[in-house]
Design a protein around this motif. Structure first.
Motif, PDB file in Angstrom:
ATOM      1  N   ASP A  90      -5.122 -47.661  17.161  1.00  0.00           N
ATOM      2  CA  ASP A  90      -5.259 -46.206  16.461  1.00  0.00           C
ATOM      3  C   ASP A  90      -5.648 -45.196  17.524  1.00  0.00           C
ATOM      4  O   ASP A  90      -5.814 -43.988  17.308  1.00  0.00           O
ATOM      5  CB  ASP A  90      -6.515 -46.469  15.480  1.00  0.00           C
ATOM      6  CG  ASP A  90      -5.826 -47.166  14.318  1.00  0.00           C
ATOM      7  OD1 ASP A  90      -4.602 -47.360  13.926  1.00  0.00           O
ATOM      8  OD2 ASP A  90      -6.942 -47.757  13.449  1.00  0.00           O
ATOM      9  N   PHE A  91      -6.080 -45.473  18.953  1.00  0.00           N
ATOM     10  CA  PHE A  91      -6.634 -44.559  19.671  1.00  0.00           C
ATOM     11  C   PHE A  91      -5.507 -43.912  20.736  1.00  0.00           C
ATOM     12  O   PHE A  91      -4.833 -44.723  21.134  1.00  0.00           O
ATOM     13  CB  PHE A  91      -7.794 -45.102  20.533  1.00  0.00           C
ATOM     14  CG  PHE A  91      -8.792 -45.072  19.573  1.00  0.00           C
ATOM     15  CD1 PHE A  91      -9.600 -43.997  18.909  1.00  0.00           C
ATOM     16  CD2 PHE A  91      -9.601 -46.433  19.434  1.00  0.00           C
ATOM     17  CE1 PHE A  91     -10.607 -44.236  18.275  1.00  0.00           C
ATOM     18  CE2 PHE A  91     -10.889 -46.473  18.765  1.00  0.00           C
ATOM     19  CZ  PHE A  91     -11.398 -45.346  17.988  1.00  0.00           C
ATOM     20  N   TYR A  92      -5.545 -42.804  20.940  1.00  0.00           N
ATOM     21  CA  TYR A  92      -4.685 -42.144  21.930  1.00  0.00           C
ATOM     22  C   TYR A  92      -5.361 -42.560  23.280  1.00  0.00           C
ATOM     23  O   TYR A  92      -4.835 -42.747  24.182  1.00  0.00           O
ATOM     24  CB  TYR A  92      -4.989 -40.528  22.013  1.00  0.00           C
ATOM     25  CG  TYR A  92      -3.663 -39.816  21.501  1.00  0.00           C
ATOM     26  CD1 TYR A  92      -2.592 -39.873  22.479  1.00  0.00           C
ATOM     27  CD2 TYR A  92      -3.702 -38.780  20.750  1.00  0.00           C
ATOM     28  CE1 TYR A  92      -1.428 -39.254  22.151  1.00  0.00           C
ATOM     29  CE2 TYR A  92      -2.415 -37.965  20.444  1.00  0.00           C
ATOM     30  CZ  TYR A  92      -1.329 -38.188  21.406  1.00  0.00           C
ATOM     31  OH  TYR A  92      -0.328 -37.564  21.079  1.00  0.00           O
ATOM     32  N   GLU A  93      -6.692 -42.361  23.385  1.00  0.00           N
ATOM     33  CA  GLU A  93      -7.588 -42.802  24.511  1.00  0.00           C
ATOM     34  C   GLU A  93      -9.138 -43.026  23.752  1.00  0.00           C
ATOM     35  O   GLU A  93      -9.454 -42.786  22.679  1.00  0.00           O
ATOM     36  CB  GLU A  93      -7.788 -41.625  25.638  1.00  0.00           C
ATOM     37  CG  GLU A  93      -8.307 -40.452  24.928  1.00  0.00           C
ATOM     38  CD  GLU A  93      -9.884 -40.462  24.767  1.00  0.00           C
ATOM     39  OE1 GLU A  93     -10.496 -41.061  25.760  1.00  0.00           O
ATOM     40  OE2 GLU A  93     -10.355 -39.704  23.833  1.00  0.00           O
ATOM     41  N   TRP A  94      -9.932 -44.052  24.647  1.00  0.00           N
ATOM     42  CA  TRP A  94     -11.233 -43.980  24.243  1.00  0.00           C
ATOM     43  C   TRP A  94     -11.971 -44.169  25.512  1.00  0.00           C
ATOM     44  O   TRP A  94     -11.195 -44.836  26.366  1.00  0.00           O
ATOM     45  CB  TRP A  94     -11.326 -44.937  23.003  1.00  0.00           C
ATOM     46  CG  TRP A  94     -10.972 -46.622  23.542  1.00  0.00           C
ATOM     47  CD1 TRP A  94     -10.009 -47.121  23.683  1.00  0.00           C
ATOM     48  CD2 TRP A  94     -11.963 -47.619  24.232  1.00  0.00           C
ATOM     49  NE1 TRP A  94     -10.141 -48.405  23.863  1.00  0.00           N
ATOM     50  CE2 TRP A  94     -11.317 -48.565  24.169  1.00  0.00           C
ATOM     51  CE3 TRP A  94     -13.286 -47.191  24.544  1.00  0.00           C
ATOM     52  CZ2 TRP A  94     -12.108 -49.732  24.837  1.00  0.00           C
ATOM     53  CZ3 TRP A  94     -13.784 -48.659  24.960  1.00  0.00           C
ATOM     54  CH2 TRP A  94     -13.280 -49.562  25.181  1.00  0.00           C
TER      55      TRP A  94
END
Ligand SMILES: Nc1nc2c(ncn2[C@@H]2O[C@H](COP(=O)(O)OP(=O)(O)O)[C@@H](O)[C@H]2O)c(=O)[nH]1
Ligand SMILES: Nc1ncnc2c1ncn2[C@@H]1O[C@H](COP(=O)(O)OP(=O)(O)O)[C@@H](O)[C@H]1O
Length: 234
Positions: A90-94
């Motif tokens: 679900d993340f673009y980046e983390w």
């Protein structure tokens, strides 16, 4: 020689009535800084004063501060919920920042960029690198510096949201964060807040005008060069 400011009439008024707002691609406007330098303040000013930019609301495992609103400042989640979001891609980046995790949810950003919507990101240098690697053409990176480390300390204390221990952790990290200044397109010193806002606003306005973002330009120029010389504004 003076400029004629009289109201136009007849043919010249008709010529001036073209809507020359061209279609453009949105941008991802990133603000980063050491904690306490003022990026949240500048971000709020931009959101309040500019109707065309929306906030990318991050997801975090850190506790909510007094005055923060779930879903507006951050989506506050548990460690288990964050793990699940990673698993579901679900993340673009983390990234890990301080003792917590922070991430940019994918949401509807990609499609909205195509429609010309701009997004503001308050993320650290790790997130900035990741977004830049994924999407160089849409990313604009702005780094905000404090006028001095003494002033940074004062601002963290004055904000009144963190314990002395947390503040001292943030001060310890400030030098390391500042060392990433050269990974940004623009660096602005936040001494007077209005001056800093004006500079950031000028960057945003200029970046919106960049030729490669103005997707409507090709049609417009083709129209200008056509036999009747009429611009097409889409
Ligand atoms: N990589 C990444 N960093 C984030 C994200 N959201 C917030 N951050 C960064 O995490 C750091 C800590 O943020 P916060 O706890 O709100 O503290 P503050 O910077 O003192 O207001 C800041 O440098 C933020 O820019 C995110 O989604 N991704
Ligand atoms: N130019 C400035 N002069 C004085 N105080 C400021 C200025 N910019 C921000 N502040 C204050 O400093 C504190 C930290 O600002 P904030 O925007 O929360 O920083 P960040 O999001 O970078 O951690 C807040 O209390 C804010 O009101």
């Amino acid at each position: 020689m003076g400029v004629d400011l009289r109201p136009r009439s007849g043919a010249s008024a008709a010529m001036a009535s073209h809507d020359t707002t061209l279609q453009r691609r949105g941008l991802m406007f990133i603000l980063s800084s050491p904690s306490g330098a003022g990026k949240t303040t500048i971000a709020r000013m931009l959101l309040d004063r500019d109707g065309h930019i929306g906030m990318s609301v991050s997801v975090t495992t850190r506790p909510m501060r007094p005055g923060e609103v779930n879903g507006k400042d951050y989506h506050f989640v548990t460690d288990a919920e964050f793990d699940q979001m990673i698993e579901e891609d679900d993340f673009y980046e983390w990234a890990h920042v301080f003792d917590h995790r922070y991430g940019t949810p994918k949401g509807k950003i990609r499609n909205a960029l195509k429609e010309g919507k701009d997004f503001l990101f308050d993320i650290d240098w790790q997130g900035t690198q990741q977004l830049y690697q994924k999407d160089q053409q849409d990313v604009v990176r702005v780094f905000i510096l404090p006028p001095s480390l003494g002033e940074l300390h004062n601002r963290l204390r004055g904000r009144g949201t963190d314990s002395e221990e947390v503040i001292s952790g943030r001060m310890d990290r400030a030098r390391a964060e500042i060392s990433h200044w050269d990974g940004y397109d623009y660096v602005v010193i936040n001494d007077d807040v209005e001056e800093c806002y004006t500079k950031v606003r000028e960057i945003l306005d200029a970046e919106r005008m960049k030729r490669q973002r103005q997707t409507g330009l090709i049609g417009f120029v083709r129209g200008l060069m056509s036999p009747d010389g009429e611009p097409q504004s889409s």
